[in-house]
Write a protein that holds these residues in place. Sequence first.
Motif, PDB file in Angstrom:
ATOM      1  N   GLU A  81       0.830  -1.197   0.000  1.00 33.12           N
ATOM      2  CA  GLU A  81       0.000   0.000   0.000  1.00 33.12           C
ATOM      3  C   GLU A  81       0.869   1.254   0.000  1.00 33.12           C
ATOM      4  OE1 GLU A  81      -2.520  -0.626   3.390  1.00 33.12           O
ATOM      5  OE2 GLU A  81      -4.053  -1.650   2.197  1.00 33.12           O
ATOM      6  N   GLU A  82       1.964   1.207   0.730  1.00 34.77           N
ATOM      7  CA  GLU A  82       2.889   2.344   0.757  1.00 34.77           C
ATOM      8  C   GLU A  82       3.503   2.555  -0.632  1.00 34.77           C
ATOM      9  OE1 GLU A  82       5.140   5.573   1.834  1.00 34.77           O
ATOM     10  OE2 GLU A  82       3.446   4.653   2.874  1.00 34.77           O
ATOM     11  N   GLN A  83       3.852   1.485  -1.317  1.00 38.46           N
ATOM     12  CA  GLN A  83       4.401   1.614  -2.671  1.00 38.46           C
ATOM     13  C   GLN A  83       3.386   2.251  -3.607  1.00 38.46           C
ATOM     14  OE1 GLN A  83       5.847  -2.162  -4.062  1.00 38.46           O
ATOM     15  NE2 GLN A  83       7.401  -2.316  -2.470  1.00 38.46           N
ATOM     16  N   VAL A  84       2.148   1.827  -3.506  1.00 42.56           N
ATOM     17  CA  VAL A  84       1.097   2.407  -4.345  1.00 42.56           C
ATOM     18  C   VAL A  84       0.936   3.887  -4.004  1.00 42.56           C
ATOM     19  CG1 VAL A  84      -1.399   2.406  -4.771  1.00 42.56           C
ATOM     20  CG2 VAL A  84      -0.145   0.260  -4.756  1.00 42.56           C
ATOM     21  N   VAL A 119      11.547   7.020 -10.448  1.00 44.67           N
ATOM     22  CA  VAL A 119      12.146   5.854 -11.100  1.00 44.67           C
ATOM     23  C   VAL A 119      13.331   5.355 -10.275  1.00 44.67           C
ATOM     24  CG1 VAL A 119      13.401   5.057 -13.151  1.00 44.67           C
ATOM     25  CG2 VAL A 119      11.324   6.424 -13.411  1.00 44.67           C
ATOM     26  N   ASN A 120      14.114   6.255  -9.739  1.00 44.54           N
ATOM     27  CA  ASN A 120      15.244   5.847  -8.886  1.00 44.54           C
ATOM     28  C   ASN A 120      14.766   5.027  -7.693  1.00 44.54           C
ATOM     29  OD1 ASN A 120      17.337   6.918 -10.390  1.00 44.54           O
ATOM     30  ND2 ASN A 120      17.295   8.893  -9.338  1.00 44.54           N
ATOM     31  N   ARG A 121      13.675   5.464  -7.068  1.00 48.46           N
ATOM     32  CA  ARG A 121      13.133   4.701  -5.923  1.00 48.46           C
ATOM     33  C   ARG A 121      12.684   3.313  -6.366  1.00 48.46           C
ATOM     34  NH1 ARG A 121       8.708   8.152  -3.865  1.00 48.46           N
ATOM     35  NH2 ARG A 121       9.523   9.868  -5.041  1.00 48.46           N
ATOM     36  N   HIS A 122      12.026   3.235  -7.517  1.00 43.53           N
ATOM     37  CA  HIS A 122      11.577   1.928  -8.021  1.00 43.53           C
ATOM     38  C   HIS A 122      12.773   1.020  -8.300  1.00 43.53           C
ATOM     39  CE1 HIS A 122       7.381   2.944  -8.238  1.00 43.53           C
ATOM     40  NE2 HIS A 122       7.590   3.953  -9.077  1.00 43.53           N
ATOM     41  N   ILE A 123      13.794   1.576  -8.937  1.00 40.72           N
ATOM     42  CA  ILE A 123      14.974   0.763  -9.267  1.00 40.72           C
ATOM     43  C   ILE A 123      15.665   0.292  -7.993  1.00 40.72           C
ATOM     44  CG2 ILE A 123      17.299   0.861 -10.261  1.00 40.72           C
ATOM     45  CD1 ILE A 123      16.097   2.551 -12.524  1.00 40.72           C
ATOM     46  N   ARG A 146       7.277 -13.929 -11.451  1.00 42.93           N
ATOM     47  CA  ARG A 146       6.205 -12.961 -11.523  1.00 42.93           C
ATOM     48  C   ARG A 146       6.647 -11.722 -12.285  1.00 42.93           C
ATOM     49  NH1 ARG A 146       5.782  -9.578  -6.180  1.00 42.93           N
ATOM     50  NH2 ARG A 146       7.976  -9.170  -5.964  1.00 42.93           N
ATOM     51  N   GLU A 147       5.693 -11.104 -12.931  1.00 49.05           N
ATOM     52  CA  GLU A 147       5.972  -9.892 -13.665  1.00 49.05           C
ATOM     53  C   GLU A 147       6.122  -8.754 -12.679  1.00 49.05           C
ATOM     54  OE1 GLU A 147       3.593  -7.008 -16.662  1.00 49.05           O
ATOM     55  OE2 GLU A 147       3.484  -9.139 -17.061  1.00 49.05           O
ATOM     56  N   VAL A 148       7.134  -7.948 -12.854  1.00 44.22           N
ATOM     57  CA  VAL A 148       7.432  -6.906 -11.890  1.00 44.22           C
ATOM     58  C   VAL A 148       6.721  -5.610 -12.246  1.00 44.22           C
ATOM     59  CG1 VAL A 148       9.292  -5.570 -10.849  1.00 44.22           C
ATOM     60  CG2 VAL A 148       9.647  -7.962 -11.378  1.00 44.22           C
ATOM     61  N   MET A 149       6.701  -5.231 -13.492  1.00 43.57           N
ATOM     62  CA  MET A 149       6.101  -3.940 -13.857  1.00 43.57           C
ATOM     63  C   MET A 149       4.848  -4.150 -14.661  1.00 43.57           C
ATOM     64  SD  MET A 149       9.522  -1.830 -14.715  1.00 43.57           S
ATOM     65  CE  MET A 149       9.039  -0.186 -14.344  1.00 43.57           C
TER      66      MET A 149
END
Length: 149
Positions: A81-84, A119-123, A146-149
């Motif tokens: 939920e935090e990522q979303v 994008v940096n945070r995602h990477i 699993r698919e990541v993106m």
Amino acid sequence: MTVDTQPAMAYPTSDQYDRWKQRANEFDMSVSEFMQAMVEAGMKKFDASVEPDETNRELRDQRNDLKDELDRTRERVAELEEQVHRGERAAVRRYVEQNPGTSFGQIVQRVVDTAPERVNRHIEDLEDDALRVEDDQYYPTNVGSREVM
């Protein structure tokens, strides 16, 4: 005075007889065979106590394991939920909250301007788990399917 030497007779009700007949048919028996078998089964001595499949200690251990699993799952849900919340939608929402009346073009420009930071945070989140870096180039780790993106 006369004494009755005949044994007492018991007759089933019509409902009982119909039930017994149906059960006898299920066992491929005559009604009299079924009645004899049931009387014999009823006369056998048996222990009516039931042993539990698991001890109280085993049940407590299982409950504790399930509670731990539930806690871990709740933590993972909170992380997701935090990522979303930190995602693109949250960035747009925050920008509009901070700039009421903004235009579509301004929102797009804000997303473009701040995309590298997100994008940096995602990477960073994906490195070592789903991505590996070699010579400043990214490759899938092939860990999991699993698919990541």
